[in-house]
Enzyme design. Structure first.
Site, mmCIF file in Angstrom:
data_model
loop_
_atom_site.group_PDB
_atom_site.id
_atom_site.type_symbol
_atom_site.label_atom_id
_atom_site.label_comp_id
_atom_site.label_asym_id
_atom_site.label_seq_id
_atom_site.Cartn_x
_atom_site.Cartn_y
_atom_site.Cartn_z
ATOM 1 N N LEU A 27 0.811 -1.223 0.000
ATOM 2 C CA LEU A 27 0.000 0.000 0.000
ATOM 3 C C LEU A 27 0.840 1.266 0.000
ATOM 4 O O LEU A 27 0.416 2.309 -0.495
ATOM 5 C CB LEU A 27 -0.915 0.017 1.239
ATOM 6 N N GLY A 31 10.076 5.860 5.627
ATOM 7 C CA GLY A 31 11.375 5.631 6.257
ATOM 8 C C GLY A 31 11.360 4.464 7.221
ATOM 9 O O GLY A 31 12.382 3.839 7.493
ATOM 10 N N PHE A 32 10.163 4.113 7.747
ATOM 11 C CA PHE A 32 10.022 3.022 8.712
ATOM 12 C C PHE A 32 10.004 1.670 8.048
ATOM 13 O O PHE A 32 10.283 0.650 8.658
ATOM 14 C CB PHE A 32 8.719 3.202 9.488
ATOM 15 N N ASP A 146 4.121 15.403 12.898
ATOM 16 C CA ASP A 146 4.354 15.068 11.489
ATOM 17 C C ASP A 146 3.044 15.035 10.717
ATOM 18 O O ASP A 146 2.786 14.121 9.936
ATOM 19 C CB ASP A 146 5.080 13.729 11.366
#
Length: 340
Positions: A27, A31-32, A146
């Protein structure tokens, strides 16, 4: 609610649900790590966030999300269903959002026409309600840090839900501001005081919300878009148009068509500009924002100039896709636009 009360999934179940984390079920990516669509054996559809094995920061973000989201329940926040922590694998399981993220619609010329003005206004109000809950109505005062278009997910009814709490922070009841030496966030959405001095508060989230409002109205990104020979970004451009009295005629996304309320659009532009004012104390609280959004007769204050920054890239060839990711800020310059 303690994170231990969350449903614990085993890795093999999630592996089967996502067809071994196939590309077809992917999906999104950040960065994770990656997020996949998963179909459980009992038929339920979920979103599986698989943490990158090489991301140390990501591990801390995952722990932070589990601690925070397990305690949050609101129709405009993405619901965390469970987690999986096995050896090197760490995953979070969320409710599935059928329409993915707002940026897929907003910045795509073919899909943006699907967002008529009523839908855009409802999305703005929904985000505002979710943010008000975080700042004032939940058991904990939470600063998201964020807030951006890609972190606004849409369900099957296009109801907006704030997601990704990996960078969020809990404030004490009497706490109004905090400071960090490690500034993390996304270019184009961070308030000047946070980008420059590491100071964050509810008002830094309000700044990000203001950027979101102006992007939703205009269908244009704040970061990476420049106007005129002065190289103004979206905030500077809108401020100039507002002072000239041309904001509505020039700014509104043409994909909206001709069915919209002129007063409603102008009110949203004015609220967006009030939220991105340079000084945090000048920005409204989210409770006041919701009052301004819901009132057709309330006289709004005039905004002062916006605070925003232009990134000094060390590598001018760096791709814009990388710049969209959340990251630590190294060099930024705050720029204030005065009307000519």
């Amino acid at each position: 609610m303690d994170e231990r009360e969350l449903h614990l999934y085993d890795f093999k179940t999630l592996e089967m649900a996502t067809d071994n984390f196939s590309y077809e079920n992917k999906l999104g990516e950040g960065g994770f790590g990656c997020v996949y669509k998963g179909t459980l054996m009992e038929g339920g559809i979920v979103a599986v966030k698989r943490l990158s094995r090489i991301s140390d920061q990501g591990i801390e973000e995952l722990k932070n999300e589990v601690r925070l989201i397990a305690k949050l329940q609101h129709r405009n926040l993405v619901r965390l269903l469970g987690c999986c922590i096995e050896v090197k694998e760490k995953l979070l399981i969320y409710e599935f959002m059928e329409n993915k993220s707002l940026n897929i619609f907003l910045f795509d010329k073919k899909k943006s026409s699907m967002l008529n003005w009523k839908m855009r206004f409802d999305i703005i109000c929904g985000i505002a309600r979710g943010l008000l809950y975080l700042h004032h109505d939940s058991r904990f005062k939470i600063i998201h840090r964020d807030l951006k278009v890609s972190n606004i997910l849409l369900d099957k009814d296009m109801t907006p839900k704030i997601s990704d709490f990996g960078m969020a922070r809990i404030f004490g009841n009497d706490q109004t501001e905090a400071e960090t030496t490690k500034v993390v966030g996304t270019y184009g959405y961070m308030s000047p005081e946070y980008a420059m001095d590491g100071l964050f508060s509810t008002k830094s989230d309000v700044f990000s919300f203001g950027v979101l409002v102006l992007e939703i109205v205009s269908g244009t990104k704040n970061r990476g878009t420049f106007y005129t020979t002065s190289q103004l970004n979206l905030l500077g451009h809108i401020w100039t148009l507002w002072k000239e009295g041309n904001a509505l005629e020039v700014l509104l996304d043409e994909s909206v068509g001709d069915k919209y309320s002129k007063d409603e659009v102008l009110r949203c532009i004015q609220i967006g500009l009030l939220c991105v004012q340079e000084q945090p104390e000048d920005r409204p609280s989210m409770s006041k924002v919701l009052v301004m959004l819901s009132s057709e007769t309330m006289e709004l204050p005039q905004p002062t100039y916006p605070g925003f920054f232009i990134v000094k890239r060390r590598d001018d060839t760096e791709s814009s896709s990388k710049m969209d990711e959340s990251m630590t800020i190294n060099e930024v310059t705050v720029t204030v636009i005065d009307p000519r």
